[in-house]
Design a protein around this motif. Structure first.
Motif, PDB file in Angstrom:
ATOM      1  N   SER A 328       0.816  -1.203   0.000  1.00 42.14           N
ATOM      2  CA  SER A 328       0.000   0.000   0.000  1.00 42.14           C
ATOM      3  C   SER A 328       0.854   1.260   0.000  1.00 42.14           C
ATOM      4  O   SER A 328       0.331   2.349   0.124  1.00 42.14           O
ATOM      5  CB  SER A 328      -0.938   0.003   1.202  1.00 42.14           C
ATOM      6  OG  SER A 328      -0.177  -0.043   2.378  1.00 42.14           O
ATOM      7  N   GLY A 329       2.163   1.105  -0.129  1.00 39.11           N
ATOM      8  CA  GLY A 329       3.023   2.287  -0.226  1.00 39.11           C
ATOM      9  C   GLY A 329       4.076   2.054  -1.283  1.00 39.11           C
ATOM     10  O   GLY A 329       4.069   1.038  -1.987  1.00 39.11           O
ATOM     11  N   TRP A 330       4.960   3.026  -1.407  1.00 32.97           N
ATOM     12  CA  TRP A 330       6.047   2.871  -2.364  1.00 32.97           C
ATOM     13  C   TRP A 330       6.845   1.606  -2.052  1.00 32.97           C
ATOM     14  O   TRP A 330       7.080   1.298  -0.891  1.00 32.97           O
ATOM     15  CB  TRP A 330       7.018   4.042  -2.259  1.00 32.97           C
ATOM     16  CG  TRP A 330       6.538   5.332  -2.786  1.00 32.97           C
ATOM     17  CD1 TRP A 330       5.323   5.616  -3.248  1.00 32.97           C
ATOM     18  CD2 TRP A 330       7.321   6.527  -2.860  1.00 32.97           C
ATOM     19  NE1 TRP A 330       5.262   6.918  -3.624  1.00 32.97           N
ATOM     20  CE2 TRP A 330       6.481   7.514  -3.397  1.00 32.97           C
ATOM     21  CE3 TRP A 330       8.631   6.867  -2.547  1.00 32.97           C
ATOM     22  CZ2 TRP A 330       6.909   8.812  -3.615  1.00 32.97           C
ATOM     23  CZ3 TRP A 330       9.064   8.155  -2.755  1.00 32.97           C
ATOM     24  CH2 TRP A 330       8.207   9.123  -3.298  1.00 32.97           C
ATOM     25  N   LEU A 349       7.205   1.319   1.955  1.00 37.94           N
ATOM     26  CA  LEU A 349       6.999   2.387   2.933  1.00 37.94           C
ATOM     27  C   LEU A 349       5.827   2.095   3.859  1.00 37.94           C
ATOM     28  O   LEU A 349       5.613   2.804   4.819  1.00 37.94           O
ATOM     29  CB  LEU A 349       6.738   3.710   2.208  1.00 37.94           C
ATOM     30  CG  LEU A 349       7.916   4.311   1.448  1.00 37.94           C
ATOM     31  CD1 LEU A 349       7.543   5.674   0.929  1.00 37.94           C
ATOM     32  CD2 LEU A 349       9.139   4.420   2.338  1.00 37.94           C
ATOM     33  N   LYS A 374       9.240   2.820   8.033  1.00 38.32           N
ATOM     34  CA  LYS A 374       9.495   2.519   6.625  1.00 38.32           C
ATOM     35  C   LYS A 374      10.605   1.483   6.466  1.00 38.32           C
ATOM     36  O   LYS A 374      11.628   1.550   7.152  1.00 38.32           O
ATOM     37  CB  LYS A 374       9.918   3.803   5.897  1.00 38.32           C
ATOM     38  CG  LYS A 374       8.898   4.887   5.943  1.00 38.32           C
ATOM     39  CD  LYS A 374       9.340   6.128   5.233  1.00 38.32           C
ATOM     40  CE  LYS A 374      10.092   7.085   6.124  1.00 38.32           C
ATOM     41  NZ  LYS A 374       9.242   7.891   6.990  1.00 38.32           N
TER      42      LYS A 374
ATOM     43  N   SER B 366       1.880   9.286  -0.165  1.00 40.42           N
ATOM     44  CA  SER B 366       2.963   8.318  -0.123  1.00 40.42           C
ATOM     45  C   SER B 366       3.830   8.485   1.108  1.00 40.42           C
ATOM     46  O   SER B 366       4.221   7.512   1.728  1.00 40.42           O
ATOM     47  CB  SER B 366       3.846   8.468  -1.355  1.00 40.42           C
ATOM     48  OG  SER B 366       3.092   8.251  -2.489  1.00 40.42           O
ATOM     49  N   LEU B 367       4.140   9.710   1.438  1.00 41.28           N
ATOM     50  CA  LEU B 367       5.090   9.919   2.526  1.00 41.28           C
ATOM     51  C   LEU B 367       4.570  11.031   3.417  1.00 41.28           C
ATOM     52  O   LEU B 367       3.922  11.971   2.940  1.00 41.28           O
ATOM     53  CB  LEU B 367       6.443  10.331   1.970  1.00 41.28           C
ATOM     54  CG  LEU B 367       7.418   9.222   1.597  1.00 41.28           C
ATOM     55  CD1 LEU B 367       8.614   9.816   0.906  1.00 41.28           C
ATOM     56  CD2 LEU B 367       7.860   8.453   2.815  1.00 41.28           C
ATOM     57  N   VAL B 368       4.869  10.898   4.685  1.00 34.75           N
ATOM     58  CA  VAL B 368       4.547  11.949   5.643  1.00 34.75           C
ATOM     59  C   VAL B 368       5.864  12.372   6.277  1.00 34.75           C
ATOM     60  O   VAL B 368       6.626  11.523   6.745  1.00 34.75           O
ATOM     61  CB  VAL B 368       3.566  11.452   6.715  1.00 34.75           C
ATOM     62  CG1 VAL B 368       3.182  12.598   7.615  1.00 34.75           C
ATOM     63  CG2 VAL B 368       2.354  10.844   6.075  1.00 34.75           C
ATOM     64  N   LEU B 705       3.463  14.049   1.117  1.00 38.05           N
ATOM     65  CA  LEU B 705       3.800  13.926  -0.296  1.00 38.05           C
ATOM     66  C   LEU B 705       2.747  13.051  -0.943  1.00 38.05           C
ATOM     67  O   LEU B 705       2.481  11.938  -0.495  1.00 38.05           O
ATOM     68  CB  LEU B 705       5.191  13.303  -0.464  1.00 38.05           C
ATOM     69  CG  LEU B 705       5.550  12.870  -1.884  1.00 38.05           C
ATOM     70  CD1 LEU B 705       5.638  14.052  -2.808  1.00 38.05           C
ATOM     71  CD2 LEU B 705       6.859  12.112  -1.883  1.00 38.05           C
TER      72      LEU B 705
END
Lengths: 409, 707
Positions: A328-330, A349, A374, B366-368, B705
């Motif tokens: 569910s993430g990169w 991630l 991550k 995607s990113l925090v 992001l």
């Protein structure tokens, strides 16, 4: 449709059953089929102990009930269904947890030692049991990638690449636990994010995350180390062509280099001439790639949720063979199993490490949810060890048992 | 003055020559020019009098012996002149005229005679008793007439009495006048062609007329020459024409272009039958329901009934009523064809491409980037896209690695950071940070070492000019531990700075100090020469944000309601954009430079096409709350807006090179993730310089992001 005519077969002679069709309930799932095989084996061999099996119908793992699977795959239920069964890949067992001071950016393990790079500007050498053996301190900035070069008895050569735009070559004597910086490779105009050593262990390729100034095409560079001495090395060859930062690089064999970049391409280079041989174009930024010489495929992790498999030899280039979708993430890291042609591991991630079998692209074999942050790097060793490190400063090792049926090893 | 003195002078010399109106306005005093002497006419009778008695003649035909009688007769409206009989007594004539005799009440005289001598009243006036006695005793009383003008009694003679009788009977006064004597008309009453006159004939009637001869000869000549044609005999046949000759008499449609045929009557069905099948007959409940319904709601206007035979069917009681309704239907039927255009409402919606076809755009979080402890006001990405800088209210500036979310550096500054901006020039590694009244130029030391060191060289290589000019801000070079932290230059402003923004080349820097009362709101700094200038002399309103044109020397200044575009070289106002917003919060310029978006606190986003007009090309109202930040992507046709409702909305904004084609704006994605803290959501948005990724900073102290 309640009963299906099936015929079971396996490559493993130890568990082979008679080649006769069986009538199996269509709604039966893996567990029931496994029980059937176990019953058959018990009838054949009284001393048989219970073993979990996994089943493949036309090369695809059975994950739902048999009827659902065949409907989804479009397999006729009229004929006798050929079902292959293999011993189930057992879940990796968590072994060690090695604490670092900072995020772990990279890990590489061989059969004896584990090398990790960390955001605290050091690299560390660990024993397989999880004991910190050596701290490699010399960089002035974050260590982005590490690699073993070769080992002559007790003396090992190792490489560390860092954000400070240098690659350092170290010589480490494991018996005396002495570390010596041999060379400093300069030439990058940005942080060196990835390095790779060629199979003959004489050359090294370092790749940078480029900081482009004026000219649009950035220059991935290759450094080749020869046996000559000297503190500072300059690149043997610079491979230019990528428009943006290069995120991952590896040697396909001693002639070919493969690089993945943020400009959505994977390029194959000729190591002798430095020219592009093939370009595979994706739709997303590539974070990491891995190549398996067993199945001759590239696996890529990109800034979406998929692990994609590519055939680097294909002439028409940009064909994605398979997408493994469950994260569910990169996907930040992918690594093929060193001894299994179908298995790979991916870190993402979303804090998960997933173990995949390419024959089951919808669901992974196992989700390893040890990390609390991550996951940045994963690795396998031949010695039945799987490793993953991440932003929670922990390097986990897991022991897995390879199936003896996997003949490709 | 004596009454009537003016009108009535005693002497004839004094009489005025013209007619004079008597004061009561009823009598006209006429003086004949030949014979002076008053003549009195009733103004009522002016015309007959003047006709009958032209001035100068009336008196002549009046016998001088009886002027009193003349007057009397005239006043009785007897127009006909008559000859009064001779009077025995001496002639006493009062010349005062027909005036009220009361005027002479107080005088001893009663008037003036013809000689101008006063006529004196008789010595003793008769009283009623005398009158009565006179009436009783005097046998001639009946023929006695009191003359007021002379105040004397006059006894009428027999002839006079006769005259009076005759007049009373309506007869002519003259006995000898026979009104019935036969008369011979000298002129006949018939109309004669040649009336007989006794006028001698003219000479010219005997001589042939030359003019006539000429005229006749001309006419004869014209007839000969054929110039004059004899008049055509008048046609007596009447002229008709057929009104409908051109029309096809059979085509009723020809006359009514939009003919709508009358509605047809429904044919009778089984219900109307006198013996309908039983299923058409209503049951008891249906009948009750039918009766309770309104007449308009009923399905059938009648109740089907069953009769044994046709003879048993009664007369239709509502026949007249029903015929009337039918006629009414025919009459009220709208005989007009409505021209209705069938338009599918979906065709009116402009065809927008599906968001799926407009990829790539950010879709998922995607990113925090976690690390700040207070709301993050501003973010900016490095030109390579590897680093991100963020400024927060917790007085720190943080540098992040984009692809891992790692905080590489944290710098404490002396105040809540309002704005950060990474220098867009990739050859320079500088970050402008503003807090309180200070703009700080930082060298974060990230990226290529060569670039970092060349940036430091660029700053240290500055040589102050010979003459030191007074500047609006003080430039100070950082040293010591601050220098090691990355501080390079400190620009101390006179007021609190809200925004810093770089020019695309990276040498110029603009800072905004919002202040409603001064012209010192915007300053433009040149880093290489350490110069500062104030480009504006006048205060045009509270400046919200400024921006440089990416290609041309234009400068955009957004005040509360307008965006002004200045040409920096010509130093003049080029354009003034009306945003129709209450309060602009943010602004972004398209990398092509011809388009601009403005976010406002009243939830609107205005897209301006600078070539098109000064009004917004499009207003987008997708956000529920105030917009805080807007941004364009450098390469992809994307723009983003962040608002207090915690969402970031990504729109596809394609700008075509073709000037004829308007920009295509399609909202493609709503990105949610930020928590709303203290009613604040997203505070700033910025795009990754190369990838279709968007960063958003929020009041929940995180940066997110979306890819």
């Amino acid at each position: 449709m309640s009963q299906l005519q099936t015929r079971f077969f396996t490559d493993n002679k130890k568990y082979s059953v008679d080649d006769v069709p069986f009538s199996i309930p269509a709604a039966s799932e893996v567990q029931e089929l496994s029980n059937v095989i176990n019953k058959l084996l018990e009838a054949k061999n009284g001393s048989h102990s219970q073993i979990e099996f996994d089943f493949l119908v036309r090369g695809q793992f059975l994950r739902t009930s048999l009827s659902n699977h065949m409907e989804a795959e479009g397999i006729s239920t009229e004929d006798v269904v050929e079902i292959e069964y293999v011993e189930r890949f057992t879940a990796p067992q968590p072994e060690e947890c090695m604490m670092h001071d900072d995020w772990i950016s990279s890990v590489e393990a061989d059969s004896e030692w584990i090398l990790t790079g960390s955001y605290d500007k050091t690299a560390r050498i660990w024993s397989l049991e999880g004991k910190a053996v050596m701290t490699v301190a010399g960089h002035t900035d974050v260590v982005k990638d590490v690699a073993w070069v070769r080992r002559d008895g007790l003396t090992s050569l190792l490489l560390t690449a860092s954000l400070d735009q240098t690659i350092l070559l170290w010589e480490w004597n494991s018996e005396r636990n002495k570390l010596k910086a041999r060379h400093c490779c300069r030439g990058h105009a940005g942080s060196v994010d990835t390095i790779a050593t060629d199979p003959t262990r004489t050359k090294v390729t370092g790749e940078e995350e480029e900081v482009v100034v004026e000219e649009p095409p950035s220059r991935p560079r290759k450094k080749q180390k020869t046996e000559q001495l000297g503190l500072t090395r300059t690149p043997l060859m610079t491979l230019s062509g990528h428009n943006e930062a290069v995120s991952s690089v590896l040697w396909l064999d001693s002639e070919e280099i493969c690089s993945a970049s943020w400009d959505h391409t994977i390029r194959l280079w000729d190591a002798e001439t430095g020219s592009v041989k093939t370009t595979l174009t994706g739709s997303k930024v590539f974070n990491h790639i891995s190549y398996s010489p067993l199945c001759r495929r590239l696996a890529s992790g990109s800034t979406d949720r998929h692990v994609r498999l590519w055939d680097p030899r294909s002439k028409d280039g940009s064909l994605v063979l398979l997408s493994l979708t469950s994260h569910s993430g990169w996907v930040t890291a992918v690594k093929w199993a060193p001894s299994h042609e179908h298995q790979l591991v991916s870190g993402s991630l979303d804090n998960l490490v997933k173990l995949w079998d390419t024959r089951s692209c919808k669901t992974p074999l196992y989700d390893v949810s040890a990390h609390e942050d991550k996951v940045l790097c994963v690795d396998w060793t031949d010695s039945r060890l799987m490793l993953s490190g991440g932003a929670d400063n922990k390097l986990y090792t897991y022991r897995y048992t390879a199936c003896e049926t996997d003949a490709g090893a | 003055a004596r009454p009537g003195s003016v009108l009535h002078p005693p002497g004839p010399v004094l009489h005025p020559p013209g007619p004079v109106l008597h004061p009561p306005g009823q009598a006209l005093l006429c003086t004949p020019p030949t014979r002076p002497g008053p003549a009195l006419y009733s103004t009522h009778q002016a015309r007959p009098c003047s006709v009958l008695h032209p001035p100068g003649q009336a008196l002549l035909c009046t016998p001088p012996t009886r002027p009193d009688l003349v007057l009397h007769l005239y006043s009785t409206h007897q127009a006909r002149p008559c000859t009064p009989p001779a009077l025995p007594s001496q002639d006493i004539r009062n010349t005062v005229g027909n005036i009220p005799m009361e005027w002479y009440q107080d005088y001893p005289h009663i008037g003036y005679n013809l000689d101008g001598k006063k006529i004196f009243k008789p010595i003793r006036n008769k009283d009623e008793l005398d009158e009565f006695l006179d009436k009783m005793e005097n046998p001639d009383y009946w023929r006695t007439v009191h003359d007021k003008t002379t105040a004397s009694d006059i006894r009428l003679s027999d002839e006079q009495v006769d005259l009076v009788h005759r007049l009373q009977k309506g007869q002519f006064g003259d006995v000898n006048f026979n009104e019935y004597e036969p008369s011979v008309d000298f002129f006949t009453n018939e109309v004669m062609i040649h009336p007989v006159t006794n006028r001698p004939q003219d000479k010219r009637s005997f001589i042939p007329s030359l003019i006539e001869k000429e005229k006749v000869s001309k006419l004869v000549h014209a007839i000969k020459m054929g110039w004059i044609k004899p008049r055509k005999p008048k046609e007596t046949t009447p002229q008709y024409y057929d009104l409908w000759a051109k029309e096809d008499p059979n085509a009723i449609l020809g006359r009514h272009k939009m003919h709508v045929p009358a509605p047809k009557m429904r044919l009778p069905g089984h219900e109307e039958s006198y013996n309908p099948p039983p299923e058409y007959l209503l049951t008891e409940e249906e009948r009750m329901a039918w009766e309770q319904q309104d007449a308009e709601d009923r399905k059938l206007p009648f109740l089907p009934q069953k009769h044994s035979c046709l003879r048993a069917v009664p007369a239709f009681s509502r026949f007249i009523h029903e015929r009337f309704e039918r006629c009414l239907d025919l009459y009220l039927c709208p005989r007009q064809r409505k021209m209705r255009v069938n338009v599918n409402p979906e065709d009116l919606i402009p065809k927008l491409p599906k968001p799926k076809d407009l990829q790539p755009f950010p879709t998922t979080m995607s990113l925090v980037y976690i690390g700040h402890s207070s709301l993050v006001r501003s973010i900016s990405a490095s030109p390579t896209g590897q680093w991100l800088v963020s400024g927060s209210d917790d007085c720190t500036v943080r540098f992040w690695e984009v692809n891992t979310g790692r905080c590489m550096k944290t710098l404490e500054v002396g105040g809540a950071v309002k704005s950060v901006a990474w220098n867009p020039n990739p050859a320079v590694c500088l970050v402008a940070v503003c807090f309180e009244s200070t703009v700080l130029l930082l060298n974060p030391g990230l990226g290529d070492r060569l670039v970092v060191s060349s940036t430091d060289q660029l700053i240290t290589s500055y040589e102050p000019p010979e003459e030191d000019k007074e500047q609006a801000v003080t430039w100070a070079l950082s040293e010591g531990p601050e220098h090691d932290n990355g501080h390079r230059l400190t620009l101390t402003h006179p007021k609190a700075v809200k925004q810093v923004v770089w020019h695309g080349k990276g040498d110029y820097l603009a800072s905004v100090m919002p202040d409603n009362s001064s012209n010192l709101q915007v300053l433009i700094h040149q880093v290489s020469k350490r110069r500062t200038q104030n480009p504006f002399r006048k205060n045009k309103g509270l400046v919200q944000c400024v921006s440089f044109h990416p290609l041309r020397p234009y400068f955009f200044v957004a005040t509360q309601r307008y965006v002004r575009v200045y040409n920096l070289i010509k130093q003049e106002l080029t354009k003034k954009l009306m945003t129709n917003c209450k309060w602009i919060s943010s602004m972004a310029i398209h990398p092509g430079g011809d388009n601009l978006i403005c976010g406002s606190y009243d939830c609107r986003l205005a897209w301006f096409d600078l070539d098109l007009s000064t009004k917004p090309y499009k207003m987008l109202r997708h956000h529920k709350k105030a917009l805080r930040g807007v941004a364009y992507h450098k390469h992809y046709p994307l723009f983003a807006s962040g608002a207090d409702d915690g969402s970031v909305i990504i729109c596809h904004g394609m700008v075509y090179n073709d000037l004829l084609q308007n920009p295509l704006i399609v909202p493609v994605k709503v990105l949610k993730g930020h928590q709303i803290t203290h009613d604040l959501g997203v505070l700033d948005v910025t795009f990754h310089p190369t990838q279709p990724w968007v960063f958003s900073s929020g009041a929940d102290a995180t940066i997110r992001l979306f890819t």
